[in-house]
Design an enzyme around this catalytic site. Structure first.
Site, PDB file in Angstrom:
ATOM      1  N   ASP A   3      -3.817  -5.915  16.105  1.00  0.00           N
ATOM      2  CA  ASP A   3      -4.033  -5.218  14.843  1.00  0.00           C
ATOM      3  C   ASP A   3      -2.807  -4.335  14.622  1.00  0.00           C
ATOM      4  O   ASP A   3      -2.686  -3.262  15.202  1.00  0.00           O
ATOM      5  CB  ASP A   3      -5.317  -4.395  14.912  1.00  0.00           C
ATOM      6  N   TYR A  28      -9.210   1.651  16.345  1.00  0.00           N
ATOM      7  CA  TYR A  28      -9.820   1.593  15.011  1.00  0.00           C
ATOM      8  C   TYR A  28      -9.334   0.346  14.305  1.00  0.00           C
ATOM      9  O   TYR A  28      -8.137   0.072  14.251  1.00  0.00           O
ATOM     10  CB  TYR A  28      -9.463   2.834  14.181  1.00  0.00           C
ATOM     11  N   LYS A  41      -1.418  -1.656   5.260  1.00  0.00           N
ATOM     12  CA  LYS A  41      -0.581  -0.483   5.013  1.00  0.00           C
ATOM     13  C   LYS A  41       0.827  -0.853   4.494  1.00  0.00           C
ATOM     14  O   LYS A  41       0.971  -1.114   3.315  1.00  0.00           O
ATOM     15  CB  LYS A  41      -0.574   0.410   6.250  1.00  0.00           C
TER      16      LYS A  41
HETATM   17  C1  LIG Z   1      -5.889   1.599   8.556  1.00  0.00           C
HETATM   18  C2  LIG Z   1      -6.241   0.632   9.609  1.00  0.00           C
HETATM   19  C3  LIG Z   1      -7.174  -0.401   9.397  1.00  0.00           C
HETATM   20  C4  LIG Z   1      -7.981  -0.510   8.150  1.00  0.00           C
HETATM   21  O1  LIG Z   1      -7.216  -0.711   7.022  1.00  0.00           O
HETATM   22  P1  LIG Z   1      -7.834  -0.316   5.600  1.00  0.00           P
HETATM   23  O2  LIG Z   1      -6.806  -0.764   4.635  1.00  0.00           O
HETATM   24  O3  LIG Z   1      -8.060   1.151   5.643  1.00  0.00           O
HETATM   25  O4  LIG Z   1      -9.119  -1.069   5.463  1.00  0.00           O
HETATM   26  C5  LIG Z   1      -7.353  -1.333  10.399  1.00  0.00           C
HETATM   27  N1  LIG Z   1      -6.673  -1.259  11.550  1.00  0.00           N
HETATM   28  C6  LIG Z   1      -5.795  -0.284  11.792  1.00  0.00           C
HETATM   29  C7  LIG Z   1      -5.049  -0.281  13.089  1.00  0.00           C
HETATM   30  C8  LIG Z   1      -5.565   0.703  10.843  1.00  0.00           C
HETATM   31  O5  LIG Z   1      -4.713   1.701  11.109  1.00  0.00           O
END
Ligand SMILES: *Cc1c(COP(=O)(O)O)cnc(C)c1O
Length: 430
Positions: free
Chosen positions: A241, A146, A269
């Site tokens: 990511d 994701y 985050k």
């Molecule tokens: C939460 C998350 C996102 C997206 O971040 P948002 O601040 O919700 O847009 C992208 N990549 C990973 C791995 C995530 O856990």
């Protein structure tokens, strides 16, 4: 089972008339675990309180940003002080430099970092940069990875979509979806095949080096090292990511822990400490392609927002100073150990530092999305409400991981393990 949730139910009824599905982000709707969401009134440390006055130990922690727990005094004070000096300037200020300095201190292999307002936005920027840098169109992602809700990434995405049982999002132009290639995790052969067919046009591989959005699918180090190598071989970029894993297992990235370096790292985050902040980090030759130096455009009215940045700085400084990582790892181990001691059949916990995934099956925990046991997922769903009524707020989906914070205690994780044991009979299908 005796918690009163009347007020939460009333609010949800109201919300559903005003907000699509009553929620501003789909997993919050509790669709997978059934029932309706509880409404938070306040939260502090490891605890949250709902609008009916019920208190819970919170193992969701806003899905990861709150490694110091809710409303950490230093973070709240930094936000208060920043807010009093103005909520937004849309102009340069010192906090931006301080946050960039802290991030680059943790990623010494990188030279530049740009702040944005969410993980999604950071992913979007990283992909545009990779395409701009390489002059190529395609991006390879992994099944179950994701990366936020950017159009091109909503192909075999993570938990939210699995939870909602949508394979793909509507509204994504076919031409854009076609620029995303998808491979299974943990499968070198599949990745090599894709590179052999499309390598000359692949701008980047994007992967969560510690996939934590569709269960916790811990990868073999060799697999990540293979991705590094194949990107070199085909002159593609490797994007990690690390929106969840960044600053979660060490003061830096998961890539550093396994000794595999990415060309671009995407953060979110924790770097915002609970405020909307994301970041893209990389070497100067790549990052300096961003406007105004280069012609890869990217901008944001609230980028580097002084209040958000203040929360990020306070969080990162506390992490650097306290280095809580060993203690967090021990807390996780405490949960895993307590469950193991109980010797429960078909109850396992997958752990990576302060990230835990409850896997309610006896089979070996998976390393790829299509190996996740549907039995494990169904059992979690049946256990969800009994645990909530016992005072544990868990992410309302079996595909989501639990997050420990420095505010949690051994007692908290032991109590959760004991509650799992006590309520285990609820797991069986009626
Ligand atoms: C939460 C998350 C996102 C997206 O971040 P948002 O601040 O919700 O847009 C992208 N990549 C990973 C791995 C995530 O856990």
């Amino acid at each position: 089972m005796g918690r009163e949730m009347t007020r939460s139910k009333q609010l949800y009824e109201q919300a559903r008339k005003l907000i699509p599905g009553g929620v501003n982000s789909p997993v919050r709707a509790f669709r997978k675990v059934g029932g309706s969401p509880i409404y938070f009134r306040e939260a502090s440390g490891s605890r949250c309180t709902d609008v009916d006055g019920n208190c819970y130990v919170d193992f969701c922690q806003s899905w990861g940003p709150l490694i110091l727990g809710h409303a950490h005094p230093e973070v709240v004070e930094a936000v208060r002080a920043a807010a009093a000096r103005g909520l937004s300037y849309g102009a340069c200020h010192e906090g931006e430099i301080e946050l960039a300095g802290l991030i680059l201190e943790a990623f010494p292999e990188h030279d530049r970092v740009r702040a944005v307002s969410s993980g999604t936005e950071a992913v979007m920027t990283a992909l545009r940069l990779a395409r701009g840098y390489t002059g190529r169109q395609l991006v390879l992602k992994f099944d179950g990875g994701y990366h936020g809700h950017y159009d091109g990434m909503l192909v075999k995405a993570g938990s939210g979509l699995v939870t909602e049982a949508i394979a793909d999002s509507r509204g994504v132009p076919g031409a854009l979806a076609e620029t995303t290639l998808v491979a299974p995790l943990d499968d070198e052969t599949a990745v090599r095949k894709i590179f052999e067919a499309h390598g000359q046009n692949i701008a980047a591989i994007i992967i969560e080096p510690l996939p934590a959005n569709n269960g916790l699918l811990v990868q073999r180090r060799e697999f990540l090292a293979f991705l590094r190598e194949i990107c070199r071989e085909f002159d593609a970029l490797l994007i990690f990511d690390e929106v969840i894993s960044g600053f979660r297992l060490k003061f830096g990235g998961y890539g550093q822990m396994v000794g595999v370096g990415a060309d671009i790292v995407v953060l979110g985050k924790i770097v915002g400490g609970g405020m909307p902040v994301g970041a893209v980090s990389g070497r100067a030759e790549i990052m300096d392609m961003l406007a105004p130096l280069g012609d890869v455009y990217q901008a944001g009215t609230l980028s580097g927002n002084p209040v958000g940045v203040a929360a990020g700085i306070a969080t990162l400084k506390a992490l650097r100073h306290n280095q809580p990582y060993e203690r967090l790892q021990a807390l996780g181990r405490c949960f895993v150990g307590r469950l193991a001691e109980a010797g429960l059949p078909a109850v396992q916990a997958v752990q990576a530092g302060s990230i835990l995934w409850l896997y309610l099956d006896a089979v070996t925990p998976p390393r790829r999305a299509d190996a996740i046991s549907s039995r494990a997922m169904a059992r979690f769903n049946r256990l969800y409400w009994p645990l909530l009524h016992s005072g544990f707020y868990l992410p309302p989906s079996p595909y989501e991981v639990f997050f420990l914070s420095t505010a949690h205690t051994e007692g908290d994780v032991e109590d959760l393990a004991d509650a799992v044991q006590r309520n285990l009979s609820e797991c069986e299908a009626p």
